[in-house]
Design an enzyme around this catalytic site. Sequence first.
Site, PDB file in Angstrom:
ATOM      1  N   TYR A 145      38.210  22.191 -59.268  1.00  0.00           N
ATOM      2  CA  TYR A 145      39.528  22.247 -59.904  1.00  0.00           C
ATOM      3  C   TYR A 145      40.139  23.615 -59.616  1.00  0.00           C
ATOM      4  O   TYR A 145      39.468  24.635 -59.783  1.00  0.00           O
ATOM      5  CB  TYR A 145      39.386  22.039 -61.415  1.00  0.00           C
ATOM      6  CG  TYR A 145      40.691  22.046 -62.172  1.00  0.00           C
ATOM      7  CD1 TYR A 145      41.608  21.006 -62.028  1.00  0.00           C
ATOM      8  CD2 TYR A 145      41.011  23.092 -63.047  1.00  0.00           C
ATOM      9  CE1 TYR A 145      42.803  21.002 -62.741  1.00  0.00           C
ATOM     10  CE2 TYR A 145      42.199  23.093 -63.761  1.00  0.00           C
ATOM     11  CZ  TYR A 145      43.100  22.049 -63.607  1.00  0.00           C
ATOM     12  OH  TYR A 145      44.280  22.045 -64.311  1.00  0.00           O
ATOM     13  N   ASP A 240      37.771  30.757 -55.427  1.00  0.00           N
ATOM     14  CA  ASP A 240      38.418  30.586 -56.720  1.00  0.00           C
ATOM     15  C   ASP A 240      37.438  31.050 -57.793  1.00  0.00           C
ATOM     16  O   ASP A 240      36.533  30.322 -58.190  1.00  0.00           O
ATOM     17  CB  ASP A 240      38.814  29.120 -56.926  1.00  0.00           C
ATOM     18  CG  ASP A 240      39.472  28.890 -58.279  1.00  0.00           C
ATOM     19  OD1 ASP A 240      39.490  29.824 -59.108  1.00  0.00           O
ATOM     20  OD2 ASP A 240      39.968  27.766 -58.515  1.00  0.00           O
ATOM     21  N   LYS A 268      41.086  33.312 -66.810  1.00  0.00           N
ATOM     22  CA  LYS A 268      40.077  33.291 -67.873  1.00  0.00           C
ATOM     23  C   LYS A 268      39.620  34.702 -68.311  1.00  0.00           C
ATOM     24  O   LYS A 268      40.395  35.384 -68.955  1.00  0.00           O
ATOM     25  CB  LYS A 268      38.940  32.348 -67.488  1.00  0.00           C
ATOM     26  CG  LYS A 268      39.536  30.942 -67.250  1.00  0.00           C
ATOM     27  CD  LYS A 268      38.592  29.798 -67.117  1.00  0.00           C
ATOM     28  CE  LYS A 268      39.377  28.504 -67.149  1.00  0.00           C
ATOM     29  NZ  LYS A 268      39.297  27.650 -65.985  1.00  0.00           N
TER      30      LYS A 268
HETATM   31  C1  LIG Z   1      40.529  27.010 -65.266  1.00  0.00           C
HETATM   32  C2  LIG Z   1      40.532  27.009 -63.807  1.00  0.00           C
HETATM   33  C3  LIG Z   1      41.726  27.053 -63.065  1.00  0.00           C
HETATM   34  C4  LIG Z   1      43.081  26.919 -63.698  1.00  0.00           C
HETATM   35  O1  LIG Z   1      43.383  27.985 -64.536  1.00  0.00           O
HETATM   36  P1  LIG Z   1      44.535  27.793 -65.653  1.00  0.00           P
HETATM   37  O2  LIG Z   1      44.626  29.142 -66.276  1.00  0.00           O
HETATM   38  O3  LIG Z   1      44.040  26.727 -66.569  1.00  0.00           O
HETATM   39  O4  LIG Z   1      45.770  27.391 -64.945  1.00  0.00           O
HETATM   40  C5  LIG Z   1      41.634  27.195 -61.696  1.00  0.00           C
HETATM   41  N1  LIG Z   1      40.445  27.286 -61.087  1.00  0.00           N
HETATM   42  C6  LIG Z   1      39.279  27.232 -61.768  1.00  0.00           C
HETATM   43  C7  LIG Z   1      38.000  27.370 -61.031  1.00  0.00           C
HETATM   44  C8  LIG Z   1      39.292  27.071 -63.141  1.00  0.00           C
HETATM   45  O5  LIG Z   1      38.137  26.982 -63.793  1.00  0.00           O
END
Ligand SMILES: *Cc1c(COP(=O)(O)O)cnc(C)c1O
Length: 431
Positions: A145, A240, A268
């Site tokens: 994601y 990511d 995060k």
């Molecule tokens: C949470 C997450 C996102 C998206 O971040 P948001 O702040 O919710 O838009 C993207 N990549 C990874 C790996 C994530 O865990």
Amino acid sequence: MYEYTSSKSLFERAQQSIPGGVNSPVRAFKSVGGTPLFIEKAEGAYLYDADGNRYVDYIASWGPMILGHAYRPVIEAIKKQAEKSTSFGAPTALEVEMAELIRSMTPNIDQVRMVNSGTEACMSAIRLARGYTGKNKFIKFEGCYHGHADMFLVKAGSGVATFGIQEVPGVTKGASQDTLVAPYNDLEAVKQLVADHKNEIAAIIIEPVAGNMGCVLPEKGFLEGLRKVCTQENMVLILDEVMTGFRLAKGGAQEKLKIDADLVTYGKVIGAGLPVGAFAGRREIMQHISPVGNVYQAGTLSGNPLAMSAGMALLKELNAHPEHYSELEAKTTYLRTGLEKVLAGMGIDHKINHLGSMITVFFSKAPVTDFASAAAACGETFKKFFHGLLKRGVYLPPSAFESWFLNNALTYDDLDFTINAAAETCREILN
Ligand SMILES: *Cc1c(COP(=O)(O)O)cnc(C)c1O
């Protein structure tokens, strides 16, 4: 027995004015059933819901609360900054300090651009990679994601996987046709895509440790293989690290797994619970971002002073005290060992994946190494496990396709409490 009266009535009300009663889908408990808890406050390792019930928290706001909730230095920093106004729309010293701090903590980063979410960070990084290479396609992995930008909602993890959404209405073919997908841990599939789309692929984007199909680890040589392919084919390797950044180590997965990225995305932990993201990387690439280059990217609230103050207070503590990471690792290993003993003792099929303070229990006989094996795990057992723990005061992510996140405010008593709750739950499941 816990009472959920207030949460139930809030959820009723919420559904009238908010689609599904929530502002982000996984919170709705749709895949596990029951009423989502409405949270009143949190402190350290504990969440308190609107009915006054206490829970040991394994979500940590999906990652940011790595040192526990209402962490004093963060709260003090926010209070102090708020007195000076909440936003200026002009540069601040805080942004300079934040960028310098990030550079000092993480490898392979010359420049940093702050944004407001992980989604924004990932979509900006893809645009930058495309602008930099002059190519359009990119490779992502099934079950990963990268936020909810159109181009990422192809075989995506997190809520998209949780709700089994095959094709997202509203995403045009135009937006998704340049997204190529390979199974996680399948280097041969990546090489095949690269061969089939010679000189068309701008980037590979990957969760270096996946957390959005549950926790899935990269197999030996996989990330190294991607690194090699990207270098050979002039593609940008985007790690990511929205989940793993500042969580697995102060230098994130790059440091922990010794893998060099061209671009990295953060979210995060970097915002300590405020809405923050960032993308960062080599100067040569970052110099293509406006206003230096023409790859346009902007944000009214980007680098927001409250968010910078909060994030910096947390990152400074992690930077000054890397022992937080070894403590978290030891606690996670303790939890894993305890849970494994319970599950094995009762003959329940399981595989536990963990790295650092990320951990997932899969109710699976086979090892879980990609989305297909994650999806093959028993969802019914997860539901029972989730609700059994919840009613005993332990709050897990309400989906089998999510990693749990430990925070360093957890005590060994909390971990024992959790293991005992798991044991009682498993006895209940077997009866
Ligand atoms: C949470 C997450 C996102 C998206 O971040 P948001 O702040 O919710 O838009 C993207 N990549 C990874 C790996 C994530 O865990």
